[in-house]
Write a protein that holds these residues in place. Structure first.
Motif, PDB file in Angstrom:
ATOM      1  N   GLY A  88       0.815  -1.208   0.000  1.00 26.16           N
ATOM      2  CA  GLY A  88       0.000   0.000   0.000  1.00 26.16           C
ATOM      3  C   GLY A  88       0.845   1.251   0.000  1.00 26.16           C
ATOM      4  O   GLY A  88       2.080   1.212   0.066  1.00 26.16           O
ATOM      5  N   ARG A  89       0.159   2.369  -0.063  1.00 26.05           N
ATOM      6  CA  ARG A  89       0.828   3.663  -0.028  1.00 26.05           C
ATOM      7  C   ARG A  89       1.350   3.906   1.382  1.00 26.05           C
ATOM      8  O   ARG A  89       0.648   3.647   2.371  1.00 26.05           O
ATOM      9  CB  ARG A  89      -0.154   4.747  -0.436  1.00 26.05           C
ATOM     10  N   LEU A  90       2.582   4.388   1.486  1.00 24.56           N
ATOM     11  CA  LEU A  90       3.206   4.581   2.792  1.00 24.56           C
ATOM     12  C   LEU A  90       2.783   5.922   3.373  1.00 24.56           C
ATOM     13  O   LEU A  90       3.462   6.940   3.254  1.00 24.56           O
ATOM     14  CB  LEU A  90       4.731   4.475   2.669  1.00 24.56           C
ATOM     15  N   VAL A  91       1.629   5.905   4.007  1.00 25.17           N
ATOM     16  CA  VAL A  91       1.072   7.062   4.714  1.00 25.17           C
ATOM     17  C   VAL A  91       0.573   6.556   6.063  1.00 25.17           C
ATOM     18  O   VAL A  91       0.167   5.395   6.199  1.00 25.17           O
ATOM     19  CB  VAL A  91      -0.069   7.725   3.913  1.00 25.17           C
ATOM     20  N   MET A  92       0.574   7.413   7.066  1.00 22.47           N
ATOM     21  CA  MET A  92       0.290   6.978   8.425  1.00 22.47           C
ATOM     22  C   MET A  92      -1.103   6.382   8.571  1.00 22.47           C
ATOM     23  O   MET A  92      -1.322   5.462   9.375  1.00 22.47           O
ATOM     24  CB  MET A  92       0.466   8.140   9.408  1.00 22.47           C
ATOM     25  N   GLU A  93      -2.068   6.889   7.767  1.00 27.38           N
ATOM     26  CA  GLU A  93      -3.431   6.384   7.914  1.00 27.38           C
ATOM     27  C   GLU A  93      -3.589   4.947   7.458  1.00 27.38           C
ATOM     28  O   GLU A  93      -4.663   4.354   7.620  1.00 27.38           O
ATOM     29  CB  GLU A  93      -4.425   7.293   7.172  1.00 27.38           C
ATOM     30  N   LYS A  94      -2.557   4.338   6.901  1.00 28.09           N
ATOM     31  CA  LYS A  94      -2.601   2.918   6.557  1.00 28.09           C
ATOM     32  C   LYS A  94      -2.239   2.031   7.749  1.00 28.09           C
ATOM     33  O   LYS A  94      -2.139   0.809   7.607  1.00 28.09           O
ATOM     34  CB  LYS A  94      -1.644   2.625   5.393  1.00 28.09           C
ATOM     35  N   GLY A  95      -2.046   2.626   8.906  1.00 30.97           N
ATOM     36  CA  GLY A  95      -1.757   1.835  10.099  1.00 30.97           C
ATOM     37  C   GLY A  95      -0.310   1.435  10.231  1.00 30.97           C
ATOM     38  O   GLY A  95       0.000   0.380  10.815  1.00 30.97           O
ATOM     39  N   LEU A  96       0.613   2.262   9.734  1.00 35.58           N
ATOM     40  CA  LEU A  96       2.032   1.929   9.791  1.00 35.58           C
ATOM     41  C   LEU A  96       2.527   1.777  11.224  1.00 35.58           C
ATOM     42  O   LEU A  96       3.426   0.969  11.497  1.00 35.58           O
ATOM     43  CB  LEU A  96       2.857   3.005   9.072  1.00 35.58           C
ATOM     44  N   ASP A  97       1.946   2.553  12.143  1.00 35.88           N
ATOM     45  CA  ASP A  97       2.362   2.453  13.541  1.00 35.88           C
ATOM     46  C   ASP A  97       1.966   1.095  14.130  1.00 35.88           C
ATOM     47  O   ASP A  97       2.772   0.455  14.821  1.00 35.88           O
ATOM     48  CB  ASP A  97       1.775   3.609  14.372  1.00 35.88           C
ATOM     49  N   VAL A  98       0.754   0.642  13.835  1.00 36.07           N
ATOM     50  CA  VAL A  98       0.300  -0.656  14.333  1.00 36.07           C
ATOM     51  C   VAL A  98       1.119  -1.778  13.699  1.00 36.07           C
ATOM     52  O   VAL A  98       1.492  -2.751  14.382  1.00 36.07           O
ATOM     53  CB  VAL A  98      -1.203  -0.844  14.046  1.00 36.07           C
ATOM     54  N   PHE A  99       1.406  -1.650  12.419  1.00 40.06           N
ATOM     55  CA  PHE A  99       2.223  -2.662  11.737  1.00 40.06           C
ATOM     56  C   PHE A  99       3.586  -2.798  12.412  1.00 40.06           C
ATOM     57  O   PHE A  99       4.016  -3.898  12.777  1.00 40.06           O
ATOM     58  CB  PHE A  99       2.392  -2.274  10.262  1.00 40.06           C
ATOM     59  N   SER A 100       4.271  -1.677  12.596  1.00 41.03           N
ATOM     60  CA  SER A 100       5.625  -1.726  13.153  1.00 41.03           C
ATOM     61  C   SER A 100       5.613  -2.165  14.619  1.00 41.03           C
ATOM     62  O   SER A 100       6.498  -2.925  15.050  1.00 41.03           O
ATOM     63  CB  SER A 100       6.318  -0.371  12.996  1.00 41.03           C
TER      64      SER A 100
ATOM     65  N   GLY B 183       5.461  -0.587  -1.885  1.00 39.43           N
ATOM     66  CA  GLY B 183       4.763   0.693  -1.976  1.00 39.43           C
ATOM     67  C   GLY B 183       5.689   1.842  -1.672  1.00 39.43           C
ATOM     68  O   GLY B 183       6.799   1.661  -1.166  1.00 39.43           O
ATOM     69  N   GLU B 184       5.233   3.029  -2.001  1.00 37.25           N
ATOM     70  CA  GLU B 184       5.979   4.250  -1.720  1.00 37.25           C
ATOM     71  C   GLU B 184       5.035   5.276  -1.124  1.00 37.25           C
ATOM     72  O   GLU B 184       3.818   5.119  -1.174  1.00 37.25           O
ATOM     73  CB  GLU B 184       6.620   4.807  -3.002  1.00 37.25           C
ATOM     74  N   GLY B 185       5.607   6.333  -0.555  1.00 36.30           N
ATOM     75  CA  GLY B 185       4.782   7.382   0.020  1.00 36.30           C
ATOM     76  C   GLY B 185       5.574   8.259   0.960  1.00 36.30           C
ATOM     77  O   GLY B 185       6.739   7.977   1.268  1.00 36.30           O
ATOM     78  N   PRO B 186       4.967   9.349   1.422  1.00 38.64           N
ATOM     79  CA  PRO B 186       5.687  10.338   2.241  1.00 38.64           C
ATOM     80  C   PRO B 186       6.166   9.813   3.584  1.00 38.64           C
ATOM     81  O   PRO B 186       7.057  10.417   4.190  1.00 38.64           O
ATOM     82  CB  PRO B 186       4.659  11.460   2.424  1.00 38.64           C
ATOM     83  N   ALA B 187       5.602   8.705   4.081  1.00 33.85           N
ATOM     84  CA  ALA B 187       6.035   8.159   5.377  1.00 33.85           C
ATOM     85  C   ALA B 187       7.114   7.093   5.211  1.00 33.85           C
ATOM     86  O   ALA B 187       7.413   6.371   6.168  1.00 33.85           O
ATOM     87  CB  ALA B 187       4.832   7.594   6.132  1.00 33.85           C
ATOM     88  N   HIS B 188       7.716   7.010   4.036  1.00 34.91           N
ATOM     89  CA  HIS B 188       8.729   5.977   3.780  1.00 34.91           C
ATOM     90  C   HIS B 188       9.860   6.030   4.802  1.00 34.91           C
ATOM     91  O   HIS B 188      10.240   5.006   5.387  1.00 34.91           O
ATOM     92  CB  HIS B 188       9.282   6.120   2.365  1.00 34.91           C
ATOM     93  N   ASP B 189      10.434   7.210   5.010  1.00 39.82           N
ATOM     94  CA  ASP B 189      11.595   7.319   5.908  1.00 39.82           C
ATOM     95  C   ASP B 189      11.224   6.940   7.338  1.00 39.82           C
ATOM     96  O   ASP B 189      12.004   6.271   8.038  1.00 39.82           O
ATOM     97  CB  ASP B 189      12.169   8.744   5.861  1.00 39.82           C
ATOM     98  N   TRP B 190      10.034   7.362   7.775  1.00 42.68           N
ATOM     99  CA  TRP B 190       9.581   7.010   9.133  1.00 42.68           C
ATOM    100  C   TRP B 190       9.452   5.498   9.253  1.00 42.68           C
ATOM    101  O   TRP B 190       9.908   4.900  10.229  1.00 42.68           O
ATOM    102  CB  TRP B 190       8.241   7.681   9.406  1.00 42.68           C
ATOM    103  N   PHE B 191       8.838   4.871   8.265  1.00 46.62           N
ATOM    104  CA  PHE B 191       8.603   3.431   8.301  1.00 46.62           C
ATOM    105  C   PHE B 191       9.924   2.666   8.232  1.00 46.62           C
ATOM    106  O   PHE B 191      10.122   1.673   8.932  1.00 46.62           O
ATOM    107  CB  PHE B 191       7.700   3.055   7.127  1.00 46.62           C
ATOM    108  N   ALA B 192      10.838   3.138   7.400  1.00 51.10           N
ATOM    109  CA  ALA B 192      12.137   2.472   7.264  1.00 51.10           C
ATOM    110  C   ALA B 192      12.931   2.555   8.561  1.00 51.10           C
ATOM    111  O   ALA B 192      13.640   1.619   8.936  1.00 51.10           O
ATOM    112  CB  ALA B 192      12.922   3.093   6.111  1.00 51.10           C
ATOM    113  N   ALA B 193      12.813   3.691   9.273  1.00 53.50           N
ATOM    114  CA  ALA B 193      13.511   3.829  10.546  1.00 53.50           C
ATOM    115  C   ALA B 193      12.913   2.906  11.614  1.00 53.50           C
ATOM    116  O   ALA B 193      13.636   2.368  12.462  1.00 53.50           O
ATOM    117  CB  ALA B 193      13.450   5.289  11.011  1.00 53.50           C
ATOM    118  N   ARG B 194      11.591   2.704  11.548  1.00 48.85           N
ATOM    119  CA  ARG B 194      10.935   1.827  12.517  1.00 48.85           C
ATOM    120  C   ARG B 194      11.204   0.356  12.232  1.00 48.85           C
ATOM    121  O   ARG B 194      11.170  -0.479  13.131  1.00 48.85           O
ATOM    122  CB  ARG B 194       9.422   2.071  12.504  1.00 48.85           C
TER     123      ARG B 194
END
Length: 400
Positions: A226-238, A257-268
């Motif tokens: 999916g698109r890497l945005v916070m509303e996709k539940g990236l926090d719950v996933f990580s 997927g790609e998106g503006p939260a990529h760097d945040w997700f990659a760091a997590r």
């Protein structure tokens, strides 16, 4: 008493091949997502049936993909903080002239933005039928940006918008029930989603492609799509993946997927493999090469990624929310977990990681369920709704 109008004298056709549809979208093709791909498929189907469709939406110089049908650009500006998206500004005189020339029989609005509001007013003034399609739960977005206080305000604004429409179509029965509970409208049909079985199927799995990413043949892959945005539940996933790491459950994470939260997700998720954007058959290969899909999002109204994984014989762990609830049979083709319940998500993932037999059984059940979703049958349901609204409006006029 007024006499019923004959079909020849009626401004409304009864045949899809004679229908003219004005479609308003906030994002028809400038950023790729499940909603606008569904709209493009719908337009393609309508055109093949002989209908005439004009799309009114923001245009950009380099869209994500070529638009299906005739796209008329509306004035718009880039949204601050999310510049990849554009905010439609107005139903300009140019657009109004184009609409008048086109003379649609039905107006279809697909997002509750300013231009769609104006389009609804334009149609109501001309006593034209209006259909609204619901593609995402906009009111839930604010909770991911520390603005949960805005949710009831946005919900009230959406209610005003949707109740001015003649009918709604929702992608799943679970979403339709949410809309009824929110009193958005009470005339709600289902416009589900289909899956392209030439792209999404178990045979697309590629151990060679996995190896090219450094993933071993015997490693169990938990996928995000999916698109890497916070509303996709990236926090719950990580957070759920953290639980697996703490419990010593061996696995690999694959993010597609790609998106503006990529760097945040990659760091997590520093040990995850990020495959970036994948499209077409490459996307089918990526999904089929997962061993389990983890979809914690609660914002989708359908869950295209869930269906695509099921078609690839990949079991799904998803939030028990709109969309996935209508696709996943809990403990048969996947798991439905209380939204945000990190420990429960982690436990469901652990079971799949450690039990290849369970993955196989639930994957096969998911593939069987995915066979129910044919794009032509699904899009005909929207066409039938257009024609029903046209008949209702024609009778209403005739009775006046």
């Amino acid at each position: 008493m007024a006499q019923p109008m004959s079909e020849a004298n009626s401004p409304f056709p009864t045949d899809l091949s004679k229908l003219r549809v004005a479609l308003f979208s906030g994002n028809y093709n400038y950023v790729r997502d499940g909603a606008n791909q569904a709209l493009n498929r719908l337009v393609g189907y309508l055109l093949r049936q002989g209908a005439d469709v004009r799309i009114y939406a923001p245009k950009v110089d380099e869209p994500a993909f070529e638009a299906t049908g005739t796209l008329i650009g509306v004035p718009s500006f880039a949204i601050p903080g999310r510049p990849e998206y554009r905010f439609p500004l107005a139903l300009s005189p140019r657009i109004r002239r184009d609409l008048a020339t086109f003379a649609p029989h039905v107006v279809h609005v697909s997002s509750p933005d300013v231009v769609a509001h104006r389009a609804v007013s334009w149609a109501r003034h001309r006593r034209l039928p209006i259909l609204a399609s619901v593609h995402t739960r906009f009111e839930t977005y604010f909770r991911y940006y520390n603005m949960a206080w805005a949710e009831p305000v946005v919900e009230a604004l959406m209610r005003r918008f949707y109740r001015r429409c003649d009918a709604l179509v929702a992608p799943s029965e679970s979403m339709a029930q949410v809309l009824r509970d929110q009193r958005m409208n009470y005339d709600i049909d289902i416009w589900s989603r289909g899956v392209d079985r030439e792209i999404f199927h178990p045979g697309a799995r590629s151990l060679e492609w996995r190896r090219s990413l450094g993933i071993g043949d015997d490693e169990v892959v938990i996928g995000f799509l999916g698109r890497l945005v916070m509303e996709k539940g990236l926090d719950v996933f990580s957070d759920s993946v953290d639980q697996l790491v703490r419990k010593g459950v061996k696995h690999r994470v694959l993010v597609v997927g790609e998106g503006p939260a990529h760097d945040w997700f990659a760091a997590r998720l520093p040990d995850a493999v990020f495959a970036g954007f994948q499209g077409g058959h490459d996307l089918g290969r990526a999904v089929a090469s997962m061993d389990v899909l983890f979809n914690p999002s609660v914002t989708e109204t359908f869950g295209n990624v869930t269906l695509e994984a099921m078609a690839c014989r990949v079991p799904v762990v998803a939030a028990a929310a709109t969309g996935s609830q209508s696709l996943v049979d809990d403990n048969v083709s996947g798991r439905l977990i209380t939204p945000g319940a990190v420990r429960q998500f982690a436990e469901a993932l652990r079971c799949y990681v450690e039990d290849a037999g369970l993955r196989a059984r639930h994957g096969m059940a998911g593939e069987e369920r995915s066979l129910d979703f044919s794009w032509d049958r699904i899009n005909q349901a929207v066409a039938d709704t257009y024609l029903r609204l046209v008949r209702q409006k024609s009778k209403s006029r005739a009775g006046q």
